[in-house]
Design an enzyme around this catalytic site. Sequence first.
Site, mmCIF file in Angstrom:
data_model
loop_
_atom_site.group_PDB
_atom_site.id
_atom_site.type_symbol
_atom_site.label_atom_id
_atom_site.label_comp_id
_atom_site.label_asym_id
_atom_site.label_seq_id
_atom_site.Cartn_x
_atom_site.Cartn_y
_atom_site.Cartn_z
ATOM 1 N N CYS A 243 0.836 -1.203 0.000
ATOM 2 C CA CYS A 243 0.000 0.000 0.000
ATOM 3 C C CYS A 243 0.877 1.262 0.000
ATOM 4 C CB CYS A 243 -0.975 -0.047 1.168
ATOM 5 S SG CYS A 243 -2.428 1.024 0.932
ATOM 6 N N HIS A 328 -4.029 -5.320 -0.066
ATOM 7 C CA HIS A 328 -3.605 -5.844 1.232
ATOM 8 C C HIS A 328 -3.605 -7.375 1.218
ATOM 9 C CE1 HIS A 328 -3.276 -2.252 3.811
ATOM 10 N NE2 HIS A 328 -4.092 -1.736 2.905
ATOM 11 N N GLU A 330 -2.612 -9.421 3.428
ATOM 12 C CA GLU A 330 -2.968 -10.020 4.717
ATOM 13 C C GLU A 330 -4.475 -10.214 4.853
ATOM 14 O OE1 GLU A 330 -3.723 -5.781 5.267
ATOM 15 O OE2 GLU A 330 -2.123 -6.924 4.301
#
Length: 360
Positions: A243, A328, A330
Site C-alpha cells: 500500500c 492488502h 494479509e
Amino acid sequence: MTGYLQLNSGECFQGQWLTSAPADGIKGEIVFFTGMTGYQEVLTDPSYKDQIIVFTYPLIGNYGINEANFESKKPHVAGVIVYEAKQTAFHYEAQYSLIEYLEKWGIPMLGSIDTRAVVKKIRSLGTMPAVLSSSENKIEQDMTLPENHKVSKVTVFTPEQHGSGDQHIVLMDFGTKKSIVKSLVKRGCAVTVVPYNTSFEEVKKLKPDGVLLSNGPGDPKDLQSVLPTVKKLITHYPTLGICLGHQLAALALGANTNKLAFGHRGANHPVVDSVTGKVFMSSQNHSYVVDTHSIKDTGLTLRFTNLHDQSVEGLQHEKYPLQTVQFHPEANPGPAESEYIFDEFIETVKANNGRVFAYA
C-alpha cells in the site's frame, strides 16, 4: 438527538446521533468503504487516520466487536456514518457492541443517513473535507483540512519484537496493520517493527534478511524525507512494499504518484496477476496510486493491474529483489486469495540467504 453531515460541496444531510454528540464539529476527509463486513478492522486500520468513513452496507455492527480482530490498539477514524447500526451484538466472540466501542473512544457515529446519496456525491465530486456537527446552520469555519504528518501519529516510537524464526524481517512502520506482522510470524519469521524514520544505518545494525515497507495514511509525497532511506533499503535487501510502502518504493526509484478521485476502499476489488494470469479479489484502502506512465525507465515493471480502472496494483524490479502491492495481501478485512504474496517474499528472502548486497 439530531446531527448533521455537511460536505465541502455544500450539501447537508440530517441524521441521528448513535453515540454522544461531539461538543464541537468534527472535521475530516470523507471516504466510503464498500465491504459488507470488516468494520472492526477498518476502524482500527491506521491508514484511515482522521478520516470520516461512510459504510455503504445498510446494516453495520450486528456481530459486535471482539478482542481478536483489532488492527491496532485503538480506532483511528475521525467519525462514522451509517444508515443503521445495531445497539446489540449477535456473536459468541463479541465483547461489546459497535456503539459501545466507539463511545469508549469518543468517536462520533451518525445514523439514519442516506448513505447511497452521500456515496453518489463522493463518487461524482471526489473525496472532500466534511464536518459532523449538531447544528444545521451552514458551517462558517474553513473546511480546509490541516496539513499534518499522519504517519508520525501512527508509527511505533521504539522498536518492537515479534515472533521467532530463521528469517529476520525489519518492518518499517508507516502505520502498519497488526495482521501484516501476524502474516510474517505465521510463516516462521522474526519481525522487528521500527519507526518510519529509522535510518538505513540503524536498520543495517539489526542485520535483517529482508525489509517490509508497511501501509499507512496520507499522501506518499509528504514523506520525501524517507525516500533516500527507502531507496537504500531496496538496493541492499529483499523488499516487500504494501500500500503506502508500495507507493514510497515507486517514488524512491523515480516514479510518480497521483490521487484518485474517490479511492479504493473495500474487499471486492478485482486484480489480475500478469505472472500467473489469474484474477483474484482483493482488500484495498488507499487514495493514491502509482502513475502507470511514470514507471518507464525506472527499472520497475508492472505485475498487478486493477480490472476496474486499470490502475497499478503492484510492481517488480528488473534488477532488485523488490516486490510491491497496492492491495492488502494479509486480507483483513477481505478475501485471502492474495496471501501468496507473503510466501513469494519469504522465498526471495531465503534465496538471498542473508546476503547484504549493493547495486550500482
